[in-house]
Design a protein around this motif. Structure first.
Motif, PDB file in Angstrom:
ATOM      1  N   UNK A 294     124.676  53.660 -20.972  1.00 39.04           N
ATOM      2  CA  UNK A 294     126.476  52.352 -20.628  1.00 39.04           C
ATOM      3  C   UNK A 294     126.453  51.745 -19.858  1.00 39.04           C
ATOM      4  N   UNK A 295     127.056  51.060 -19.382  1.00 36.91           N
ATOM      5  CA  UNK A 295     127.915  49.988 -18.234  1.00 36.91           C
ATOM      6  C   UNK A 295     126.936  50.664 -17.561  1.00 36.91           C
ATOM      7  N   UNK A 296     126.590  50.223 -16.275  1.00 38.25           N
ATOM      8  CA  UNK A 296     126.599  51.141 -15.058  1.00 38.25           C
ATOM      9  C   UNK A 296     128.878  50.719 -14.411  1.00 38.25           C
ATOM     10  N   UNK A 297     129.091  51.746 -15.356  1.00 36.09           N
ATOM     11  CA  UNK A 297     130.216  51.413 -14.292  1.00 36.09           C
ATOM     12  C   UNK A 297     130.586  52.773 -13.299  1.00 36.09           C
ATOM     13  N   UNK A 298     130.355  53.930 -13.771  1.00 33.96           N
ATOM     14  CA  UNK A 298     130.794  55.155 -14.061  1.00 33.96           C
ATOM     15  C   UNK A 298     130.840  55.235 -12.294  1.00 33.96           C
ATOM     16  N   UNK A 299     130.572  54.748 -11.207  1.00 30.01           N
ATOM     17  CA  UNK A 299     130.810  55.109  -9.792  1.00 30.01           C
ATOM     18  C   UNK A 299     131.732  53.983  -9.557  1.00 30.01           C
ATOM     19  N   UNK A 300     132.321  52.641 -10.394  1.00 28.00           N
ATOM     20  CA  UNK A 300     133.123  51.970  -9.840  1.00 28.00           C
ATOM     21  C   UNK A 300     134.750  52.516 -10.395  1.00 28.00           C
TER      22      UNK A 300
END
Lengths: 317, 297
Positions: B223-229
């Motif tokens: 998936x997009x690496x936007x988990x922390x954001x």
């Protein structure tokens, strides 16, 4: 390009046992750049926690470091005396151990436990300065100042884990080793704790080694990932590459074992069991579980080779 | 196979203990095949104890370190008179171990500390299988084993439902594994039901804001690496909870006045889904007694 902050060179860790020596970490080398997030993944028993502990020289007998060296900047950790290693822990390399939320002292208030870290490292701070630093540390991990007056049992699992991160960063370490820091927490709290770790790490410019087995978490957190199997690194590559194009069959199996949220009924465990370290298979340690194995895999142990920016220990890669 | 999902402290384990008859409800009735658990006679209770088996979270705590692991397997055989001879008992135990992918010769005769966590947990699954139960209540059976073994153990649980027709209540906070192995799901938040229904729509298209939060918080590999954001963008509301209102209101990005006035009713938004949220108030209310309708195919 800057210099690595931490270098691990040819590290071997063995445990003596009446039935023979067991090598839990075998010839592992890697370097960590300042501010980098490096992941170490593998099944239980692959040696990833032992590797993390041996970097800090925390291996207890019957375990011992057989060979290799760990360097933090220019200091060789094996050369430090007891006092030196004590100063290194926390101030140079901080560990957030597995189940660390249970490592808090149940009869001391959180603030006192943070203050202990200062005192241990010979920091003589006035009361006011000490309180100011404790409040700042708690704020850095997203906890209110009132937490300092509380006991561990008054906090939730996520808050305890964040308090542990506050202690870990109290002396501004250059490297933070986090060993499955969120394994007992639910996903919502896990994300809060990991976001906290990411934020304090960036503020300090510290490098992070994240030890774990959740490839989803690795994919979302680390910059580079090392895969361990039976005590050896079998693949090291930038995270986007390793997820998009895993080169070692074991890496592929680890990624496939992650339950998907798309197609259902796709639970794929890795067949067979991780080998006993006492009786490692000949050749490649993964060959009995590998469906691609050829005769060469049974006879000859693969070494890590550089392939297009990745390091892979597989004859077939 | 049904799944029950909620965060720490949401009441999942208490629910399991209620179903097993280990605690008594303050109000309401737990029925097994139509009979109130509190009013079971001696024989009926014995049948219940045999038909309903439990698998607990901790594969370390259930073993007595001084006994060989055989002990946890021979006790139910003797207790329920499952075998007529020693040879019979050995066959039965061997069969149960093989059903969970273990080799009896590698397990029997060993002490608990000689087995890995995954092996110990699978022995517990084998133990639950011995009395040929109708229902297995599995409370976080894989939370302490690593990802690849998790898939193996859950796969063997799933086969039990498919091949032996055993019902399983899988209690966990891991939505991803639940999605893989369950047919229906109940999502609990602070002891309240948030969303219930067929697992596919609930996990793929969650409607309750809490379920939506849970699904978005799962770290995904592909998936997009936007988990922390996303965590940093999670809205923080300053709504204070009221004793009467929705228990999720203080964390809910959609909270309105209405949420604080009364507990939300369970609305049937789809034939196989109920959501306890005022956003769906135009849909018919689903009564507690009709909950089974959205859970069963």
């Amino acid at each position: 390009m800057s210099e690595p902050v931490l270098r691990v060179e040819g590290l071997r860790v063995a445990f003596d046992h009446p039935l023979g020596k067991v090598r839990a970490v075998d010839d592992v080398s890697f370097a960590l750049m300042p501010g980098e997030r490096f992941g170490l993944a593998g099944e239980s028993g692959s040696g990833k926690s032992t590797l993390a502990l041996s970097i800090l020289r925390l291996i207890k007998p019957p375990g011992h470091i057989e060979a290799g060296a760990v360097w933090l900047d220019d200091a060789r950790i094996a050369d430090l005396d007891d006092d030196g290693i004590r100063r290194l822990r926390l101030a140079g390399i901080a560990l957030v151990p597995q189940g660390s939320m249970n490592s808090l002292n149940p009869v001391l208030r959180i603030g006192r436990q943070i203050a202990d870290a200062f005192a241990d490292h010979g920091l003589r701070l006035g009361h006011r300065e000490e309180q100011r630093r404790i409040t700042a540390l708690l704020a850095a991990v997203g906890l209110p100042a009132t937490i300092a007056r509380m006991y561990p049992h008054e906090l939730s699992g996520g808050m305890k884990q964040r308090a542990c991160i506050a202690i870990a960063i109290s002396l501004r370490p250059k490297v933070i080793i986090a060993d499955e820091p969120t394994s007992a927490l639910d996903v919502v709290v896990q994300r809060q704790v990991m976001a906290t770790l990411a934020r304090v790490q960036q503020e300090l410019g510290a490098a992070v080694i994240l030890v774990g087995h959740d490839m989803g978490l690795m994919a979302q957190f680390v910059d580079r990932l090392g895969i361990m199997y039976a005590g050896r690194l079998v693949e090291v590559a930038p995270i986007a590459d390793i997820i998009a194009r895993p080169r070692h069959p074991y890496t592929r199996a680890l990624i496939a074992a992650l339950p998907s949220l798309e197609a259902r009924g796709m639970l794929a465990g890795i067949p067979g069991l991780a080998p006993s370290l006492r009786e490692l298979p000949s050749g490649c340690a993964f060959h009995p579980r590998c469906e691609l194995a050829i005769d060469r895999c049974r006879a000859e142990r693969p070494v890590l080779r550089d392939i297009a920016g990745a390091q892979v220990g597989c004859h077939l890669a | 196979m049904m799944q029950c999902r909620g965060e720490s402290g949401s009441g999942k384990t208490t629910l399991a203990r209620l179903l097993l008859g280990l605690v008594e409800p303050t109000e309401g009735i737990v029925r097994y095949r139509g009979q109130d658990l509190r009013r079971l006679g001696f024989e009926a209770r014995r049948t219940f104890r045999r038909d309903v088996q439990a698998i607990f979270q901790d594969p370390y705590g259930v073993y007595n370190p001084f006994y060989r692991v055989d002990h946890v397997l021979t006790v139910p055989v003797r207790r329920f008179g499952l075998a007529t001879s020693r040879a019979d008992a050995r066959d039965l135990i061997g069969e149960a171990l093989r059903a969970v992918g273990l080799r009896p010769e590698e397990i029997l005769g060993r002490y608990p500390h000689q087995l890995s966590g995954g092996q110990r947990q699978r022995v517990m699954v084998a133990r639950a299988l011995l009395p040929k139960p109708k229902l297995i209540v599995a409370d976080e059976p894989v939370s302490m084993v690593d990802a690849s073994l998790r898939a193996t153990i859950l796969g063997s649980l799933r086969r039990l439902t498919d091949e032996h027709g055993i019902s399983i209540l899988y209690i966990t906070h891991d939505l991803a594994t639940a999605y893989q192995v369950s047919d229906a799901i109940l999502v609990l938040y602070r002891a309240h039901l948030a969303e219930a229904g067929a697992v596919e729509p609930v996990v793929r298209r969650p409607q309750h804001p809490y379920t939506q939060l849970l699904v978005s918080a799962i770290p995904r590999a592909h998936a997009e690496r936007d988990w922390l954001a996303e965590e940093n963008e999670t809205p923080r509301t300053s709504v204070a909870l009221t004793p009467d209102g929705c228990v999720f209101a203080d964390r809910c990005p959609h909270a309105v006045e209405l949420c604080l006035a009364a507990p939300p009713a369970l609305h049937r938004t789809e034939p196989r889904r109920g959501v306890a949220c005022v956003q769906y108030r135009e849909h018919a209310v689903l009564s507690a007694s009709a909950l089974g309708e959205v859970l069963l195919p």
